[in-house]
Write a protein that holds these residues in place. Structure first.
Motif, mmCIF file in Angstrom:
data_model
loop_
_atom_site.group_PDB
_atom_site.id
_atom_site.type_symbol
_atom_site.label_atom_id
_atom_site.label_comp_id
_atom_site.label_asym_id
_atom_site.label_seq_id
_atom_site.Cartn_x
_atom_site.Cartn_y
_atom_site.Cartn_z
ATOM 1 N N PHE A 396 -3.889 10.051 6.237
ATOM 2 C CA PHE A 396 -4.092 11.132 5.858
ATOM 3 C C PHE A 396 -3.527 12.365 6.344
ATOM 4 O O PHE A 396 -4.104 12.838 7.817
ATOM 5 C CB PHE A 396 -5.941 11.729 5.244
ATOM 6 N N GLU A 397 -3.264 13.717 5.802
ATOM 7 C CA GLU A 397 -2.394 15.113 6.395
ATOM 8 C C GLU A 397 -3.032 15.502 5.120
ATOM 9 O O GLU A 397 -2.713 15.720 3.838
ATOM 10 C CB GLU A 397 -1.311 15.104 6.458
ATOM 11 N N HIS A 398 -3.697 16.936 6.049
ATOM 12 C CA HIS A 398 -4.356 18.072 5.094
ATOM 13 C C HIS A 398 -3.026 18.579 4.874
ATOM 14 O O HIS A 398 -2.870 18.837 3.470
ATOM 15 C CB HIS A 398 -5.677 19.058 5.757
ATOM 16 N N ARG A 399 -2.531 19.403 5.594
ATOM 17 C CA ARG A 399 -1.324 20.382 4.946
ATOM 18 C C ARG A 399 -1.399 21.427 4.930
ATOM 19 O O ARG A 399 -0.716 21.903 4.392
ATOM 20 C CB ARG A 399 0.116 19.374 4.180
ATOM 21 N N ASP A 400 -2.701 22.055 4.744
ATOM 22 C CA ASP A 400 -3.287 23.187 4.196
ATOM 23 C C ASP A 400 -4.882 23.883 4.851
ATOM 24 O O ASP A 400 -5.808 24.775 4.324
ATOM 25 C CB ASP A 400 -3.406 23.234 2.387
ATOM 26 N N ALA A 451 -1.679 10.985 1.260
ATOM 27 C CA ALA A 451 -2.690 9.318 1.408
ATOM 28 C C ALA A 451 -2.905 8.371 1.693
ATOM 29 O O ALA A 451 -1.720 8.555 0.695
ATOM 30 C CB ALA A 451 -4.496 10.399 1.302
ATOM 31 N N ASP A 452 -3.166 7.564 1.675
ATOM 32 C CA ASP A 452 -2.332 5.870 1.453
ATOM 33 C C ASP A 452 -3.920 6.016 1.053
ATOM 34 O O ASP A 452 -4.866 5.462 1.376
ATOM 35 C CB ASP A 452 -2.249 5.097 2.974
ATOM 36 N N LEU A 453 -3.876 5.437 -0.159
ATOM 37 C CA LEU A 453 -5.285 5.093 -1.031
ATOM 38 C C LEU A 453 -4.634 3.276 -1.431
ATOM 39 O O LEU A 453 -3.884 3.087 -2.585
ATOM 40 C CB LEU A 453 -5.172 5.745 -1.903
ATOM 41 N N LEU A 454 -5.507 2.623 -0.754
ATOM 42 C CA LEU A 454 -6.163 1.321 -1.112
ATOM 43 C C LEU A 454 -6.370 1.036 -1.975
ATOM 44 O O LEU A 454 -7.776 0.869 -2.782
ATOM 45 C CB LEU A 454 -6.288 0.872 0.141
ATOM 46 N N LEU A 455 -5.421 0.280 -3.210
ATOM 47 C CA LEU A 455 -6.090 0.339 -4.487
ATOM 48 C C LEU A 455 -7.458 -0.982 -4.581
ATOM 49 O O LEU A 455 -8.063 -1.289 -5.650
ATOM 50 C CB LEU A 455 -5.118 0.034 -5.582
ATOM 51 N N THR A 456 -7.419 -1.598 -3.760
ATOM 52 C CA THR A 456 -7.986 -2.837 -3.887
ATOM 53 C C THR A 456 -8.810 -3.111 -2.662
ATOM 54 O O THR A 456 -8.352 -2.866 -1.203
ATOM 55 C CB THR A 456 -6.938 -4.525 -4.040
ATOM 56 N N VAL A 465 0.415 6.203 -2.478
ATOM 57 C CA VAL A 465 0.773 7.160 -1.879
ATOM 58 C C VAL A 465 0.721 8.220 -2.450
ATOM 59 O O VAL A 465 0.892 8.381 -3.363
ATOM 60 C CB VAL A 465 2.012 7.118 -0.987
ATOM 61 N N ALA A 466 -0.589 8.883 -2.018
ATOM 62 C CA ALA A 466 -0.979 10.298 -2.851
ATOM 63 C C ALA A 466 -0.043 11.404 -2.075
ATOM 64 O O ALA A 466 -0.878 11.619 -0.734
ATOM 65 C CB ALA A 466 -2.456 10.390 -3.114
ATOM 66 N N SER A 467 0.512 12.309 -2.533
ATOM 67 C CA SER A 467 1.537 13.139 -1.827
ATOM 68 C C SER A 467 1.670 14.413 -2.951
ATOM 69 O O SER A 467 1.780 14.093 -4.417
ATOM 70 C CB SER A 467 2.643 12.547 -1.290
ATOM 71 N N ILE A 513 14.728 17.438 0.964
ATOM 72 C CA ILE A 513 15.053 16.325 0.768
ATOM 73 C C ILE A 513 13.596 15.205 0.533
ATOM 74 O O ILE A 513 12.847 15.349 0.334
ATOM 75 C CB ILE A 513 14.772 15.469 3.116
ATOM 76 N N PRO A 514 14.012 14.829 -0.758
ATOM 77 C CA PRO A 514 13.772 14.464 -1.996
ATOM 78 C C PRO A 514 12.437 12.901 -1.608
ATOM 79 O O PRO A 514 13.365 12.843 -0.454
ATOM 80 C CB PRO A 514 14.406 14.036 -3.001
ATOM 81 N N GLY A 515 11.286 13.230 -1.543
ATOM 82 C CA GLY A 515 10.595 12.289 -1.179
ATOM 83 C C GLY A 515 10.564 12.389 0.109
ATOM 84 O O GLY A 515 9.506 11.250 0.470
ATOM 85 N N ILE A 516 10.299 13.337 0.660
ATOM 86 C CA ILE A 516 10.366 12.878 2.140
ATOM 87 C C ILE A 516 8.304 13.994 2.392
ATOM 88 O O ILE A 516 7.866 13.154 4.180
ATOM 89 C CB ILE A 516 10.870 13.749 3.237
ATOM 90 N N TRP A 517 8.142 14.330 1.447
ATOM 91 C CA TRP A 517 6.668 14.158 1.734
ATOM 92 C C TRP A 517 5.332 13.513 1.519
ATOM 93 O O TRP A 517 4.910 13.747 1.373
ATOM 94 C CB TRP A 517 6.217 15.846 0.763
ATOM 95 N N ALA A 518 6.290 11.959 0.624
ATOM 96 C CA ALA A 518 5.168 11.453 0.606
ATOM 97 C C ALA A 518 5.341 10.098 2.415
ATOM 98 O O ALA A 518 5.073 9.947 2.602
ATOM 99 C CB ALA A 518 5.830 10.021 -0.181
ATOM 100 N N GLU A 519 6.038 10.606 3.183
ATOM 101 C CA GLU A 519 6.211 10.337 4.301
ATOM 102 C C GLU A 519 4.737 10.547 5.390
ATOM 103 O O GLU A 519 4.462 11.311 5.254
ATOM 104 C CB GLU A 519 6.823 10.655 5.553
ATOM 105 N N TYR A 520 4.222 9.622 5.753
ATOM 106 C CA TYR A 520 2.848 10.208 6.758
ATOM 107 C C TYR A 520 3.114 10.820 8.073
ATOM 108 O O TYR A 520 4.398 10.100 9.282
ATOM 109 C CB TYR A 520 3.017 8.799 7.246
ATOM 110 N N SER A 521 3.370 12.017 8.765
ATOM 111 C CA SER A 521 3.558 12.598 9.714
ATOM 112 C C SER A 521 2.283 13.449 10.273
ATOM 113 O O SER A 521 1.722 14.635 9.514
ATOM 114 C CB SER A 521 4.637 13.656 9.890
#
Length: 642
Positions: A396-400, A451-456, A465-467, A513-521
């Motif tokens: 998880f990253e809050h970012r705000d 965040a990474d949401l484990l579906l099962t 990936v929720a971002s 960069i498209p899609g970069i905010w889905a990466e985990y940092s």
């Protein structure tokens, strides 16, 4: 938010660190009324619901023709009739089960086909159920001896029964039974549009469809006070507080106790982007609100994160209770920037709103005046440990994480949020220095989070990936008007540089960069923790010494009281020795508290150096690293985190 496509990914089994308090109460409107009791699996048999379930499986054939008299009755038809015939009166039902405002009884006719008679003919048997009001004692009652209900009835009786049944059925078609309006908006296109949000609802009431805003709010109009707490670019936050005195005359003691157990609910009201037409180029998208709700539900078990109750979708203008709360906030606050909900140019009559219902997490940090180092210590490490738990649980990253997205509340019985007294500190069992202020922190608002949401439950299952694409949010060009806002705006740029280049100080904006905010940092969490700690020190209020109790004025001695005997020299010496011991102990306690304050302040200043953007610790990559460092340094105890 724009959730990334689910993908197969090896994920270690997740564990929730720390202990949550009691489970969050369910939504206030979970069962259609906050006063309605939730059914349990051990609840007694309800004949109405049993009958309704059977009626749903029966097909009524109005064109059934009467059969000849010589066809034999099935041997078990009488026992079936006797089992299913139940007389129901309103004094045995709650108002939430069946509502009928008419003075005359309502008769329902049900045609059941006997499985044994079906191969021979289409013969049907009529079963009548009568629902009577309280004052219907003089009305005729059906009995098993009635010719319309016995298997021994004559052909003439059966024909009369069938004719009267058809007549009643026709009358019922002409005069529909009165029903309470569900308040659901019957718009298939709009329902399909918000379908992904409705699929995240927990209760049948919220999941059934879009509700009318005024109908939804009318359930609480007489039971709760509505107050606006805050607003932002996403929408506004309202709080519902139980009107206990107003509820007493109209609600039973048991229902009132359940209402009180819900506590105060917080409702985040978010205008949704229209699919087309007015409002189709502004407001929150469906994907963004779905992603936030999924995160709320997924992070709910983690101590230090908001407790999710329900998600509602409503349509229409603000109801009176919410509009009055908005007007009062406008008059009394200087930060009301959102347009008036009653303005038709700002919001059309068909405006859709998502309402996220959560537990009340307390006061926003930006509205709280802190002064004690014990308060600062607990607030900072409370947030840091919550982030560390979420990193381990959901990447998880809050970012705000500005001061408006941290809420605090007191764990004391009286809810007092004042700095701890010397007695509070002396009684506290903590050896690490954490927890003296009794302040509990909660991180809120995940609209920009990742965040990474484990579906099962399978650790090798799919994750989502929720971002949110922050490059589209216009966060990185604003400057700010005062020192606090400038520091916050700079933090957004430090966060972006951390994700894009790995160096937070390289704030010169590079191409998106498209899609970069889905990466985990996760180092972005440290950037915000640094901002939080700097703000806590910068906006610290002067600490006042606890007020000394005033001495009472001397009163004249009553003549009825006996004159005390003069103290002996030995007693005087003992009293003096006791006073000296107490004074020495008091000075020792005060000296110990002063040293503890210096120790805690020194630790937090060391954290500022560890998190410094230019000269900070190289191996410090996430909040979990910082918490581990604090535990190794005995700044925190294992009991504080686990």
């Amino acid at each position: 938010m724009e959730p990334k496509q689910s993908k197969p990914k090896l994920v270690a089994q997740r564990r929730v660190y720390g202990k949550r308090r009691a489970d969050a109460p369910r939504a206030v409107f979970d069962q259609g009324s906050p006063a309605r009791e939730t059914r349990s699996t051990t609840q007694r048999f309800d004949p109405v619901e049993s009958l309704q379930a059977k009626l749903a499986q029966v097909t009524i054939d109005d064109d059934a023709t009467p059969e000849p008299d010589n066809i034999a009755e099935p041997p078990n038809i009488k026992s079936i009739q006797q089992q299913e015939l139940t007389e129901i009166s309103y004094d045995k039902l709650s108002s939430s089960t069946i509502e009928d405002t008419s003075d005359t009884p309502t008769t329902q006719s049900v045609v059941e086909s006997s499985p044994e008679a079906k191969p021979k003919s289409n013969r049907c048997e009529t079963v009548e159920v009568q629902i009577c009001s309280k004052d219907s004692g003089n009305l005729p009652q059906f009995t098993l001896d009635s010719p319309a209900l016995t298997s021994e009835c004559t052909s003439e009786d059966r024909e009369k029964s069938s004719t009267s049944s058809d007549r009643r059925r026709a009358e019922r078609k002409k005069i529909p039974a009165q029903r309470r309006s569900s308040g659901v908006v019957h718009d298939s296109k709009a329902s399909d549009y918000v379908g992904p949000i409705l699929s995240e609802a927990l209760s049948p009431i919220a999941a059934q469809g879009i509700q009318k805003f005024d109908s939804w709010a009318s359930r609480s109009a007489n039971m709760f006070n509505v107050a606006k707490l805050a607003e932002g670019s996403y929408g506004e936050v309202y709080k519902l507080h139980l009107r206990e005195e107003a509820c007493r005359p109209v609600v039973s003691k048991s229902k009132l106790a359940r209402l009180k157990s819900y506590g105060d609910g917080v409702f985040k009201v978010v205008p949704l982007r229209a699919k087309s037409g007015p409002g189709s180029k502004k407001f929150t998208t469906i994907d963004e609100i779905v992603s936030e709700v999924k995160m709320l539900k997924y992070l709910d078990p983690i101590p230090g994160f908001a407790r999710f109750r329900e998600i509602h979708v409503v349509q229409g203008r603000f109801p009176e209770s919410f509009q009055n709360a908005w007007d009062y906030y406008k008059k009394t606050k200087d930060d009301c920037m959102n347009p008036n909900p009653s303005n038709k140019r700002a919001y059309p009559d068909t405006q859709l709103w998502a309402i996220v219902e959560m537990d009340d997490a307390g006061c926003e940090l930006e509205k709280f005046a802190w002064s004690s180092i014990f308060q600062i210590y607990d607030i900072f490490w409370g947030v840091a440990m919550a982030l560390a738990r979420a990193e381990e649980y959901a990447m998880f990253e809050h970012r705000d994480l500005h001061l408006g997205n941290v809420c605090i509340r007191s764990t004391r019985e009286d809810g007092c949020m004042d700095p701890p007294t010397e007695l509070d500190i002396a009684r506290h069992p903590s050896s690490s220095g954490f927890g003296f202020s009794s302040l509990e922190t909660t991180i809120i608002d995940y609209s920009l989070s990742r965040a990474d949401l484990l579906l099962t439950d399978d650790p090798t299952g799919l994750t989502e990936v929720a971002s949110s694409d922050l490059d589209k949010k216009q966060l990185f060009d604003a400057i700010g008007q005062d020192e606090d806002e400038i520091m916050q705006r700079n933090t957004y740029r430090y966060m972006r540089a951390t994700l894009y280049t790995g160096c937070p100080l390289e704030t010169e904006k590079v191409a998106d960069i498209p899609g970069i905010w889905a990466e985990y940092s996760p180092r972005t969490n440290l950037v915000w923790l640094l901002f939080l700690l700097q703000s806590l020190f910068k906006n610290r209020k002067p600490e006042t010494s606890p007020a000394q109790p005033q001495r009472k004025a001397l009163a004249s001695c009553s003549p009825n009281k006996m004159t005390p005997k003069p103290e002996t020299a030995k007693a005087k010496d003992q009293n003096m020795a006791g006073s000296l011991v107490k004074e020495r102990q008091t000075k020792d306690v005060q000296s110990g508290i002063s040293r503890l304050k210096q120790t805690l302040e020194g630790r937090l200043k060391a954290v500022l150096k560890l998190l410094d953007l230019e000269h900070g610790h190289e191996d410090m990559c996430c909040a979990a690293d910082l918490v581990a460092y604090a535990m190794d340094s005995q700044w925190l105890g294992e009991q504080d985190f686990f």
